[in-house]
Design an enzyme around this catalytic site. Sequence first.
Site, PDB file in Angstrom:
ATOM      1  N   SER A 149     -29.965  44.965  21.832  1.00  0.00           N
ATOM      2  CA  SER A 149     -29.502  45.532  23.129  1.00  0.00           C
ATOM      3  C   SER A 149     -29.144  46.480  23.572  1.00  0.00           C
ATOM      4  O   SER A 149     -28.871  46.588  24.587  1.00  0.00           O
ATOM      5  CB  SER A 149     -29.547  43.786  23.549  1.00  0.00           C
ATOM      6  N   ASP A 394     -17.422  39.761  25.881  1.00  0.00           N
ATOM      7  CA  ASP A 394     -18.526  40.969  25.237  1.00  0.00           C
ATOM      8  C   ASP A 394     -17.880  42.100  24.648  1.00  0.00           C
ATOM      9  O   ASP A 394     -17.087  42.835  25.912  1.00  0.00           O
ATOM     10  CB  ASP A 394     -19.610  41.147  26.547  1.00  0.00           C
ATOM     11  N   HIS A 397     -21.574  45.274  23.856  1.00  0.00           N
ATOM     12  CA  HIS A 397     -22.031  46.246  24.738  1.00  0.00           C
ATOM     13  C   HIS A 397     -21.611  47.059  25.437  1.00  0.00           C
ATOM     14  O   HIS A 397     -19.545  47.236  25.048  1.00  0.00           O
ATOM     15  CB  HIS A 397     -22.836  45.052  25.675  1.00  0.00           C
TER      16      HIS A 397
END
Length: 432
Positions: A149, A394, A397
């Site tokens: 991702s 997170d 990312h």
Amino acid sequence: MEFPCGKKLSNNASQRTPKVFILLALTLIILGIIPLHYTSKWYNATNLANHESEKSSTYHIEDLEIKIMNDETCDISIGEWIPNPDGPYYTNTTCWAIHEHQNCMKYGRPDTDFLKWRWKPKGCELPIFNPFQFLDMMRNKSLAFVGDSVGRNQMQSLICLLSRAVYPIDDSISPDENFKRWKYVDYNFTLATYWSPFLVKMKEADAGGPTKTGLFNLYLDEADDKWLSQIEEFDYVIFNGGHWFTRCSVYYENNQLVGCRYCGLPNVTDLPSTYGYQKAIRTVLRTINNLENFKGITFVRTFAPSHFEGGEWNKGGNCVRRKPFRSNETSLEGLNLELYTIQVEEFKAAEKEGKKKGKRFRLLDTTQAMLLRPDGHPSRYGHWPNENVVLYNDCVHWCLPGPIDSWSDFLLHMLMFEGRRSHEEKLQFMKQ
């Protein structure tokens, strides 16, 4: 004045002759300059200004005139982040391609200083990404992102940067969001993503697993057919991976169980995550080297470190810093260093072997730059408060817009020199 054949030239004709020769000379000069357009010191894109989107109100003609560095040998992977008051070059309201979990502004991130930096390599300059120039170079070409991702994160960043020039249309073959294709019709340029977090063949053995993040059977000597079956049609492929190899996995080679990582199975040897990662990267690059019909260029994008502090990702770890590190304030270590080292070693081995077969490999080395950006992650600003998500804080990312946009600066720089480099490599291959 007389011609050799003896006819006299009139006075008017005599006066016109210098003008004729001057016009001929100018014509020859102009015709000689045109072929050098793409290899000259400056890429003059002033003529593209008429195509500028209304969304690009802060994009000026001087931004379109990009200096191409003469020193191709400059190592752009080493440097510092320096202030850039002109950033960002898009927002979450002007780009629809931002994944929800990286849409930090939408979910209330209060600071914006993290958007005001650019990467400055040591000893040279790295121009800010130019969407018009990139699209012009990608005319009639195709680019695929293959990996996890974070690779998708990179592709969405690129789409947002290109949105200053034009938006693509959805040209996907499958309705699966993990396998998207975008078409830039005016340039006949295709952009695609293949979600393959382990890069090799994988089967989910248990959706929960010992740590509730799944248990996966990995066939370390078999490339994932999801990308392998389609990759030969692309001109450029960017591979990435790493983060998923810390998950509970069972390793197979030649269809034989050889060990696992945190699987908890009786009488199965526990191996480090780096074992599976090295085998997988080696398999991918060997597979590319053995693809007879693949004539494109393979980029290996190096590992982008996470920045959890105060605990692991599922034990309260977070990333709350609000400014970049200086290069002397941190260093690559532990698992991050091991994964990066594996990538570089396997890349060098594949590149050496590839030269014997006419294959082209490039290292898109963004590791050091991203190590210095603990401030660029979504943290808790990738969802609404109290929302039930797997990765609450997170730190893997990257916010969009954000530091990951610099990866397109790296990519464009490398593409600028690709014609010359590929030509030299082809000559060496032909001499073998």
